[in-house]
Design an enzyme around this catalytic site. Sequence first.
Site, short mmCIF file in Angstrom:
data_model
loop_
_atom_site.label_atom_id
_atom_site.label_comp_id
_atom_site.label_asym_id
_atom_site.label_seq_id
_atom_site.Cartn_x
_atom_site.Cartn_y
_atom_site.Cartn_z
CB ALA A 158 -0.90 -0.01 1.23
CE LYS A 159 3.45 6.15 -4.57
NZ LYS A 159 4.84 6.07 -4.14
CB VAL A 160 0.56 3.98 3.80
CG1 VAL A 160 -0.05 4.70 4.99
CG2 VAL A 160 -0.14 2.66 3.55
CE1 TYR A 164 7.22 6.81 -0.60
CE2 TYR A 164 5.12 6.11 0.28
CZ TYR A 164 6.09 6.04 -0.70
OH TYR A 164 5.93 5.19 -1.75
#
Length: 305
Positions: A158-160, A164
């Site tokens: 998942a690009k949460v 980052y």
Amino acid sequence: MVDSVAKIWMNGQMVDWEDAKVHVLTHTLHYGLGIFEGIRYYDTPDGPAIFRLTEHLKRLYDSCHICRIEVPYAWDTLWNAHLDVVRVNGLSDGYIRPVVYLKDGPMGLLVKEDHPVGVFIASWAWGAYLGEEGLKKGISAKISSFCRNHVNAMMSKAKVNGAYVNSILAKREAIQAGYDETILLDTEGYVSEGSGENLFVVSGGRIKTTPLTSVLAGITRDTVMTLAEELGHEIVETRFTRDELYIAEEAFFTGTAAEVTPIRMVDDRTIGEGKPGPITKAIQDVYFKVVKGQDPRHRDWLTVV
Ligand code: PPE
């Protein structure tokens, strides 16, 4: 500062750049649970075309599914909104950033199913992510003292947004030490990925890349694997160590922002001859031809706006 463009799509409407604002009590701002994507569009002979929009949109919905965020817009609505954002801003090429965020609602960590969800789609001009010179001559990287998020601490598919923080800590450390980018190891000590890029090596004449465990399932990674196979190379998805990276013949990063960026040095060890190797160059060359619609293959990856 990001150079402004005219409009941002926000919750169903095109709004002026300066009016695209959120409240300070936006839940995502407090705890980092939100999803984003990064998509590029390129100037092609048929006009601006978005690269692999289907795959990016699918990953956006999948990321939300993993995090149990219900996207309040249908696929077609968001699809068309991406095209509209490109059209209305009039750039020939650029970067698109859709974000699905938790709006202001109840505070605290119990996010209920009915928490209000918002979506915006911004875009801006974004040149070579690691610099024009990096793209041509290769960049230097430092293995981070931070590990890539553990697969059971953060969902790597998942690009949460909040994930980052890990990338930012690692990137800042590397830049501060005089390198261009960072490479994180996974929690078992194997090479994982860059702060915002997947990683490939050419080792013993074979192209290797990290398996989809601790890394984001990069769409550029997938593109490059397809293109490299078409160039006659075999790709192996396998774990490798940092010292295998040190003695690799070639190494390169892939990512929407980073495109195909050669790595010329890792931890002060020259990679190969310290310049982009022949396989990296061939892949980079075909990649740019494909994204710019200058190659007859894979036209289905381009959505002309
Ligand atoms: N790993 C990570 C951690 C990552 O963030 C990206 C994309 C990739 C791999 C490559 O994925 P793909 O773009 O699908 O090939 N990073 C995005 C954000 C960069 C940023 O600084 O912001 C990007 O490249 O758009």
